[in-house]
Design an enzyme around this catalytic site. Structure first.
Site, PDB file in Angstrom:
ATOM      1  N   ASP A 128       0.888  -1.141   0.000  1.00 48.31           N
ATOM      2  CA  ASP A 128       0.000   0.000   0.000  1.00 48.31           C
ATOM      3  C   ASP A 128       0.937   1.204   0.000  1.00 48.31           C
ATOM      4  O   ASP A 128       1.852   1.258   0.797  1.00 48.31           O
ATOM      5  CB  ASP A 128      -0.836  -0.047   1.283  1.00 48.31           C
TER       6      ASP A 128
ATOM      7  N   ASN B 193      27.150 -39.404  12.499  1.00 49.68           N
ATOM      8  CA  ASN B 193      25.983 -38.598  12.115  1.00 49.68           C
ATOM      9  C   ASN B 193      25.679 -37.507  13.124  1.00 49.68           C
ATOM     10  O   ASN B 193      25.282 -36.407  12.762  1.00 49.68           O
ATOM     11  CB  ASN B 193      24.742 -39.486  11.978  1.00 49.68           C
TER      12      ASN B 193
END
Lengths: 78, 974
Positions: free
Chosen positions: B431, B814
């Site tokens: 706007d 991991n």
């Protein structure tokens, strides 16, 4: 006493883990402890209510048993 | 059921058993359980105040009271049967009601009472409460805040961490390890699940706490009259009896009874479902009127659609109607976001890969005639190898880190994953008001028929109001405006429409005293704009008798009402010249208003519809922000199209677009409606050409945002007004901009920015791109290293007699060796050129088909390095070489060249130290079943592994750069 390095490490590790993890898991511990207390309170309340119910039944029975019996004809007239 | 009103206790007890034979009453007392103080008080009160009570025993454990009474005890008369549901409700909450009544609470039927009755019941006056009384009520009734959705219970958060496919596979692997009598391995895998869950739990809890604290920051303010003075009070501090002032655009902060209303209407769609605003007035309505017909009430959370008024607060916090509805809404679960969906899909693919690899390993083991124990161990190891256990930690950490980074820059992320979505934005809809302009209307020029006068040059003479054209024009503007003003000559605080505020301020600066004018010319009448009437008429008493009428509004209509101007009577040519002048000013992006006046002699019939004298034209403007032009250019460089959506006039919007350098067509509301009815390809083509949408309604804005999304764009909507809220909700990322953003827009938005400049929106997009790229890079790294482990493990199962990895070693790799570098990759600060290149395609997954191909290729290289270590130095060599290769590979995956930053080095150093610990510390070594380091070659495997990826991948990258002559972002790790 001999100094045993692995035991020292395990002990040290356990201490550090407790200190470090303790602050993060504290809310969980509090929650679980409060759940345990609530459960214990609920169980104690149930037991107390049951005890009172038994007490009431016995009091009622005792009162009825010791109530002076009115003659049958009087009851019929009433 | 019988109830018993107990002395000294507000709530009646429920009789659970009454034995007349034993003369015993057992009563269940609300609030007695766990309250020994109440137990003692009840016993004391019953013994002293009730005739015929022999003993009273209250048990705080069971929450019941035992009363033994004598024959004919008065207590029995107090036994009652409840009268019905209404009585029960009253019985259940007498304490709260009394508290409210003491504080003046009176929401019951306030809509049906006259204003004076409501004020009397609330203990308030039209001048508002005193500060001390307001504080007392606040202490007694609590803050006017509704708790949001309750935080998830810690246990639920913890369980949520393990309710996913990868965790299930790990738990299954743990069980298989236990079956194979590998209890150490089983415990370690279980430990990995617990560790993942604990870290996820911590991050999630931290996020919830962070968001809760931000929600507190987001509380709005209300204009309140206290002790006769208007002031801003935090909405949370409102109490029943406060007088609130509402005007168009405000969100009603609490349920309130209207005291006076001027064209006041409220949009109550969120409460009643009615799309049309409801007019409000002070007149009472029927006591049985449904919510939608209570015209005398304002409801918390609804929006004032037009006009202004005052109302007295009748209910706050969870006693409001909106809070009751919100309570129902919050039980709904939020849908899964695209980010979560992508993460889940990746987890599913990897789990499938792990299960398949495990199955293959099992089959190979059986075919090669190995025992069940070792074969099962291999299968478990492969299952473990496939799961990137560190991924949830890495993803959450990257998002939280970005949230914190954005918070430091004044950007509040309300939905965690919005930060990632921001990175893919292709269209920013804004706007213009506030985002491109300063949102402060100013009088720029005054044209009174003898040339333009700049606002700064205006000087008024209060003594010659009707002789000096400038003074007359400014006096007309002030008297015709409905602006509330506070303050002295130095600082003027104004409330009203932005246009009228600009006019009153200009008059004030030119030397006119608004209060003196109003006293000298008391207003008799104000006729507002209505339907097709685009002007305001005000009628005032004149000091010497008679009246004065002033008109302010659309030039076409005001000129039509006028018969002359200050120079003399009108003719057609003069009117045409005036209207041409109006067009000229409008084409410069000015909002033009015409001013006119007329005298009415004493006793003359009041006719306000003609015969005016035109004073002149006033041109107002909302000036551009200083950085607007640069921001629009930067957006274009970043591949982001800026689109202006405004309710303003076409000419004004076009002027703004021209000033900021936006090319493209302009479309207004009616054309947009036609455009949106068009079909796919044509609509898409048109949407690409248009950059200004003028005169669009809130519904149009939302429809346009949806159309852009359907055309494949990722849309960010920036806005601050309530009229932007539907579009903020419809956009991929809704951004409420500015500290003055309305509560409704902030509630609808995903991100709230402290600043309202377009530059701030682009800074948020840049942050989003950093997160997006970091996450993709970290995921690609984890997938590649896990694939390398699978390839190596499967290769060893197929071709070697022994196996280089146990499940524990893979878990170690991991969780520590992989996860730490992945985390370092996910937290990289960005290259600073995020806004210099186009966004990623909207549909790009975490790991695209070409990424998978690259991952397989790179995994082959990493597995080869591990295999070389295995061949030369056995299992320990493979472990060392693969760990080194993974760490070296992370260096090749970084976002930017040059030496790594301190955080990256710390994490890498942490991984190296952990690996060293696993080699030298006997307990770790024994847990991982690693032999003692026997030769330098085993250690050299780590160094060689570490160096190899840098040589292979960096070398390849440099080659690519040299050959292509350009640095390609996508080739980072290829």
């Amino acid at each position: 006493m001999r100094f045993h390095f692995p035991s020292f490490l395990i002990g040290y590790g356990a201490g550090v883990t407790t200190v470090l993890a303790g602050q993060y898991l504290r809310p969980l511990v509090v929650e679980m402890a409060s759940a345990a207390f609530s459960l214990a309170d609920a169980v104690a309340a149930r037991i107390a209510v049951f005890r009172e119910d038994v007490d009431d039944v016995l009091a009622e029975a005792k009162a009825r048993a010791r109530q002076p019996r009115r003659p049958k004809h009087a009851r019929a007239a009433a | 059921m019988l109830i018993l009103h107990l002395p000294g206790h507000t709530e009646p007890g429920r009789v659970t058993r009454h034995s007349r034979a034993a003369r015993r009453l057992r009563v269940d007392v609300p609030g007695l359980r766990g309250n020994p103080v109440l137990a003692r008080r009840l016993e004391r009160e019953l013994a002293s105040r009730s005739k015929g009570v022999e003993t009273a025993q209250a048990d705080p454990q069971s929450g019941r009271l035992l009363i033994r009474y004598r024959p004919g005890a008065s207590l029995l008369d107090a036994l009652r049967t409840p009268e019905g549901p209404a009585t029960r409700r009253r019985a259940a909450a007498p304490r709260r009601r009394r508290g409210r009544e003491a504080a003046g609470g009176a929401e019951t039927a306030a809509h049906a009472l006259r204003v004076e009755e409501v004020l009397e019941r609330l203990g308030a006056t039209r001048q508002g409460l005193g500060e001390a009384e307001a504080r007392r009520r606040l202490r007694e009734l609590g803050a006017n805040a509704v708790d949001g959705a309750p935080q998830r219970a810690p246990l639920a958060v913890l369980l949520g961490q393990v309710q996913n496919l990868p965790a299930a596979l790990l738990l299954g692997s743990s069980a298989l390890s236990a079956l194979a009598r590998d209890f150490g391995g089983s415990a370690a895998i279980l430990g990995a699940v617990v560790l993942d869950a604990a870290i996820g739990y911590r991050i999630e809890r931290k996020n919830e706490d962070l968001l809760a604290s931000w929600q507190r920051l987001e509380a709005g303010e209300a204009r309140v009259l206290r002790a006769g003075r208007i002031g801003a009070v935090a909405a949370a501090d409102l109490v029943p009896g406060d007088i609130v002032l509402c005007r168009s655009g405000d969100t009603v902060p609490a349920d309130a009874r209207v005291i006076d209303a001027h064209r006041l209407s409220c949009d109550e769609s969120m409460l009643t479902g009615e799309s049309e605003p409801r007019p409000k007035s002070a007149a009472p309505v029927s006591p049985i009127a449904p919510l939608a017909e209570r015209a005398s009430m304002l409801f918390s959370g609804t929006r004032v659609a037009s006009g202004h008024g005052r109302a007295v607060v009748t209910a706050t916090a969870e006693r409001t109607e909106a809070a009751r509805i919100r309570g129902l809404v919050e039980r709904e679960n939020a849908p899964e976001t695209p980010f979560e969906r992508r993460l889940r899909r990746l987890g599913r693919s990897l789990t499938l890969a792990g299960a398949t690899a495990g199955g293959v390993a099992l089959s190979l083991g059986v075919l090669r005639g190995r025992g069940l124990g070792p074969t099962l161990g291999q299968a478990v190891a492969l299952g473990v190898a496939a799961i990137p256990e560190g991924l949830p930690i890495v993803a959450s950490s990257a998002l939280v880190q970005s949230m914190q980074r954005m918070r430091e820059k004044g950007m509040i992320v309300r939905r965690l994953v919005s930060a990632e979505t921001l990175g893919g934005v292709t269209v920013v809809c804004a706007d213009k008001t506030g985002t491109l302009t300063q949102n402060h209307m100013r009088l720029e020029v005054l044209d009174l028929g003898f040339g333009e006068l700049a606002a700064a040059e205006l000087r008024a003479d209060p003594e010659k109001l009707f002789d000096d054209p400038v003074s007359l024009a400014l006096a007309a503007a002030v008297l015709n405006s409905d602006v509330d003003a506070e303050g002295d000559a130095g600082v003027l605080s104004l409330d009203g429409s932005s246009t009228e505020r600009a006019l009153v301020l200009a008059a004030h600066r030119a030397g006119l005293d608004r209060d003196a004018l109003r006293r000298a010319f008391p207003r008799r009448l104000l006729r507002e704009r209505d339907g097709g009437t685009h002007y305001v008429v005000s009628l005032h008493d004149a000091p010497g008798g008679g009246a004065l009428a002033f008109v302010k509004g659309a030039p076409e209509q005001v000129v039509a009402l006028s018969a002359r101007d200050l120079a003399g009577p009108f003719d057609d040519a003069r009117r045409r010249r005036l209207l041409a002048r109006n067009d000229e000013l409008a084409a410069r992006g000015l909002r033009v208003l015409a001013l006119a006046w007329r005298r009415l002699a004493a006793g003359e019939a009041v006719d306000l519809d003609g015969n005016y004298t035109l004073i002149g034209l006033a041109g107002l403007r909302d000036p551009l922000r200083p950085d607007a032009v640069q921001a629009v250019r930067q957006a274009a460089r970043a591949g982001i199209r800026t689109v202006i959506l405004t309710g303003d006039q076409r000419a004004t919007a076009e002027a703004i677009a021209r000033d900021v350098g936006l090319a493209g067509e302009t479309v207004d509301g009616s054309e947009l409606a036609k455009l949106l009815r068009g079909d796919g390809p044509e609509l898409r083509a048109r949407l690409r050409e248009v950059s200004v949408f003028a005169r669009v309604s809130p519904a149009d804005k939302a429809a346009l945002v949806r159309a852009l999304r359907e055309a494949g764009e990722i849309v960010a909507m920036a806005g601050d007004g309530i009229n932007d809220a539907p579009a903020l909700k419809a956009a991929d990322v809704g951004i409420a901009v500015g500290r003055g953003a309305s509560d409704v827009s902030r509630e609808a938005a995903d991100i709230v920015l402290a600043s309202e400049e377009l530059g701030a929106v682009l800074a948020a997009v840049a942050e989003g791109r950093i997160v997006q790229e970091n996450l993709r890079r970290a995921v690609r790294f984890l997938v590649t290293t896990n694939l390398a482990e699978i390839v190596l493990a499967l290769g060893a199962t197929a071709f070697a007699r022994t196996h280089p990895f146990t499940a524990l070693r893979l878990l170690w790799l991991n969780l520590l060796s992989d996860a730490l570098p992945a985390l370092a990759l996910a937290l990289e600060p960005g290259r600073g050129d995020e806004l210099e290149r186009p966004p990623q395609p909207p549909s790009a997954p975490f790991v695209s088909a070409s990424d998978w191909a690259t991952a397989v290729r790179h995994a082959g290289v990493l597995a080869g390095i591990g295999a070389a270590g295995f061949a030369l130095a056995g299992g320990l060599g493979a472990f060392n070489a693969l760990t080194g290769a993974v760490l070296g590979y992370s260096l090749a995956c970084r976002a930017r060249g040059g030496p790594p930053d301190a955080r990256f080095l710390r994490m890498l150093g942490g991984s190296v130290a952990l690996h060293g610990a696993s080699l030298v510390l006997p307990p770790l070594r024994s847990a991982l079943a690693l032999p003692r380091l026997a030769s330098l070659g085993e250690l050299a495997a780590f160094g060689a592994g570490f160096a190899a990826p840098s040589l292979v991948f960096r070398g390849a990258r440099e080659l690519v750069i040299v050959r292509r002559g350009v640095e390609c972002n996508q080739e980072d790790a290829r």
